[in-house]
Design an enzyme around this catalytic site. Structure first.
Site, PDB file in Angstrom:
ATOM      1  N   MET A  30       0.845  -1.199   0.000  1.00  0.00           N
ATOM      2  CA  MET A  30       0.000   0.000   0.000  1.00  0.00           C
ATOM      3  C   MET A  30       0.885   1.255   0.000  1.00  0.00           C
ATOM      4  SD  MET A  30      -3.426  -0.973   2.052  1.00  0.00           S
ATOM      5  CE  MET A  30      -2.812  -0.820   3.701  1.00  0.00           C
ATOM      6  N   ALA A  32       4.123   3.925   0.893  1.00  0.00           N
ATOM      7  CA  ALA A  32       4.872   4.418   2.066  1.00  0.00           C
ATOM      8  C   ALA A  32       5.926   3.363   2.413  1.00  0.00           C
ATOM      9  CB  ALA A  32       3.948   4.722   3.240  1.00  0.00           C
ATOM     10  N   HIS A  34       9.058   1.102   3.282  1.00  0.00           N
ATOM     11  CA  HIS A  34      10.141   1.167   4.265  1.00  0.00           C
ATOM     12  C   HIS A  34      11.041  -0.052   4.062  1.00  0.00           C
ATOM     13  CE1 HIS A  34       7.780  -1.874   6.255  1.00  0.00           C
ATOM     14  NE2 HIS A  34       6.736  -1.059   6.297  1.00  0.00           N
ATOM     15  N   HIS A  37       9.451  -3.459   3.380  1.00  0.00           N
ATOM     16  CA  HIS A  37       9.032  -3.693   1.988  1.00  0.00           C
ATOM     17  C   HIS A  37      10.257  -3.953   1.112  1.00  0.00           C
ATOM     18  CE1 HIS A  37       5.590  -0.904   3.189  1.00  0.00           C
ATOM     19  NE2 HIS A  37       4.958  -1.986   2.786  1.00  0.00           N
ATOM     20  N   ASP A 151       2.305  -9.296   9.410  1.00  0.00           N
ATOM     21  CA  ASP A 151       0.862  -9.520   9.261  1.00  0.00           C
ATOM     22  C   ASP A 151       0.637 -11.028   9.238  1.00  0.00           C
ATOM     23  OD1 ASP A 151      -0.046  -6.722   8.918  1.00  0.00           O
ATOM     24  OD2 ASP A 151       1.300  -6.818   7.210  1.00  0.00           O
ATOM     25  N   GLN A 154      -2.798 -12.231   8.194  1.00  0.00           N
ATOM     26  CA  GLN A 154      -3.009 -11.956   6.766  1.00  0.00           C
ATOM     27  C   GLN A 154      -2.310 -13.026   5.921  1.00  0.00           C
ATOM     28  OE1 GLN A 154      -2.880  -7.989   4.625  1.00  0.00           O
ATOM     29  NE2 GLN A 154      -0.788  -8.628   4.255  1.00  0.00           N
ATOM     30  N   SER A 186       6.758  -0.411   9.924  1.00  0.00           N
ATOM     31  CA  SER A 186       5.387  -0.301   9.424  1.00  0.00           C
ATOM     32  C   SER A 186       5.222   1.099   8.853  1.00  0.00           C
ATOM     33  CB  SER A 186       4.403  -0.498  10.588  1.00  0.00           C
ATOM     34  OG  SER A 186       3.137  -0.002  10.232  1.00  0.00           O
ATOM     35  N   SER A 187       4.413   1.205   7.801  1.00  0.00           N
ATOM     36  CA  SER A 187       4.145   2.530   7.227  1.00  0.00           C
ATOM     37  C   SER A 187       3.469   3.410   8.261  1.00  0.00           C
ATOM     38  CB  SER A 187       3.253   2.400   6.000  1.00  0.00           C
ATOM     39  OG  SER A 187       3.819   1.465   5.114  1.00  0.00           O
TER      40      SER A 187
HETATM   41  O1  PAF Z   1      -0.154  -5.891   3.712  1.00  0.00           O
HETATM   42  C1  PAF Z   1      -0.565  -4.951   3.006  1.00  0.00           C
HETATM   43  O2  PAF Z   1       0.106  -3.934   2.801  1.00  0.00           O
HETATM   44  C2  PAF Z   1      -1.936  -5.053   2.362  1.00  0.00           C
HETATM   45  O3  PAF Z   1      -2.840  -5.683   3.211  1.00  0.00           O
HETATM   46  C3  PAF Z   1      -1.919  -5.713   0.976  1.00  0.00           C
HETATM   47  C4  PAF Z   1      -1.486  -7.171   1.062  1.00  0.00           C
HETATM   48  C5  PAF Z   1      -0.983  -4.954   0.054  1.00  0.00           C
HETATM   49  C6  PAF Z   1      -3.322  -5.692   0.372  1.00  0.00           C
HETATM   50  O4  PAF Z   1      -3.793  -4.388   0.202  1.00  0.00           O
END
Ligand code: PAF
Length: 281
Positions: A30, A32, A34, A37, A151, A154, A186-187
């Site tokens: 999403m 931003a 860091h 990522h 996450d 997730q 984290s962003s």
């Molecule tokens: O983890 C995230 O940044 C978001 O949940 C993702 C996987 C990009 C989905 O929008």
């Protein structure tokens, strides 16, 4: 590095890549961006011929509009960070490109795992994540997709999604990258005021304390001590649970491996983190 904004550009590019039998890696974000990522993106670049990074702040996964509006957006800085990487496609769709009305979507049932932890505290969040990741997987058709273990839940849900919709993608979970003092990158950290930033490290301290006390005291007393560390730093806990790493259900007793999952508000900013805690007994 090339930037695409439309589905069509991405579809045409992907067809060429598949014809050339190139291996595609995918890192959805999403923005931003860091170091967390960047570590996913660099790993994807090492392990694939071509890598797609999507940058899209997905409105469907925010259960509070204030949180959506406050989410940091800094596309130019993100592109600067990635410009040194070769074989990279950045996909930055608008909302209408991401969710065209003519692309069908049959939601999947997330089952119990979707109702625990984040699922219980952020209604609709995972449904929104599944929707966007389904569309992104369908568009990019990568061989491998990379997600951070920060996450944790997730990641478990992405694995279910991959099986449910039969994408056949290799899902790669990558270790959480932390600041020097232990705060998970984290962003959302960008939104912390300096004093809040200092207090936020209490989450890491609490998780480390849990990890060091597995099996030494009862689960209940370790949870209580962990909560105190966070609350004494002025954060408000949304949940702090010690759960089974597969089912994510709360553990009543210590087991060989468990994961401690936390969500807490540091001022207005909701932070999440987790740590795998292995029994040393
Ligand atoms: O983890 C995230 O940044 C978001 O949940 C993702 C996987 C990009 C989905 O929008």
């Amino acid at each position: 590095m090339q930037t695409f904004v439309t589905r069509l550009e991405l579809i045409l590019w992907r067809k060429q890549q598949h014809e050339a039998q190139n291996q595609i890696g995918f890192v959805p974000t999403m923005g931003a961006l860091h170091k967390g990522h960047l570590s996913l993106i660099e790993k994807a670049c090492q392990e694939n011929d071509q890598v797609v990074v999507s940058i899209f702040v997905n409105p469907k996964q925010f259960n509070q509009s204030a949180d959506l509006h406050a989410y940091p957006r800094m596309l130019n800085a993100d592109l600067q960070l990635l410009k040194h990487l070769n074989n990279l496609i950045i996909f930055t769709p608008s909302e209408s490109e991401m969710y065209p009305t003519n692309v069908p979507f049959n939601p999947m049932s997330l089952g119990k795992i979707g109702r625990l932890l984040e699922g219980a505290h952020r209604p609709g969040h995972f449904e929104g994540v599944v929707h966007v990741v389904h569309h992104l997987f369908d568009l990019v058709q990568p061989h491998q997709a990379y997600f951070g273990q920060k996450d944790f839940q997730q990641l478990a849900i992405i694995r279910l999604l991959n099986e449910h919709y039969r994408f056949g993608i290799q899902i790669i979970g990558c270790e959480t990258i932390r600041e020097i003092d232990g705060l998970a990158m984290s962003s959302r950290n960008l939104r912390l005021a300096p004093a809040e930033r200092q207090n936020a490290v209490s989450i890491f301290k609490a998780l480390s304390m849990v990890r060091n006390n597995v099996g030494k005291q009862s689960i209940g007393s370790v949870i209580e001590a962990a909560r105190s560390i966070i609350e004494e730093a002025g954060l408000q806990i949304d949940y702090l649970e010690i759960v089974d790493p597969v089912t994510l259900e709360s553990c009543a007793e210590w087991q060989e491996i468990q994961v401690c999952c936390v969500a807490a508000f540091c001022g207005e900013v909701r932070l999440i983190d987790n740590m795998l805690c292995e029994s040393v007994l």
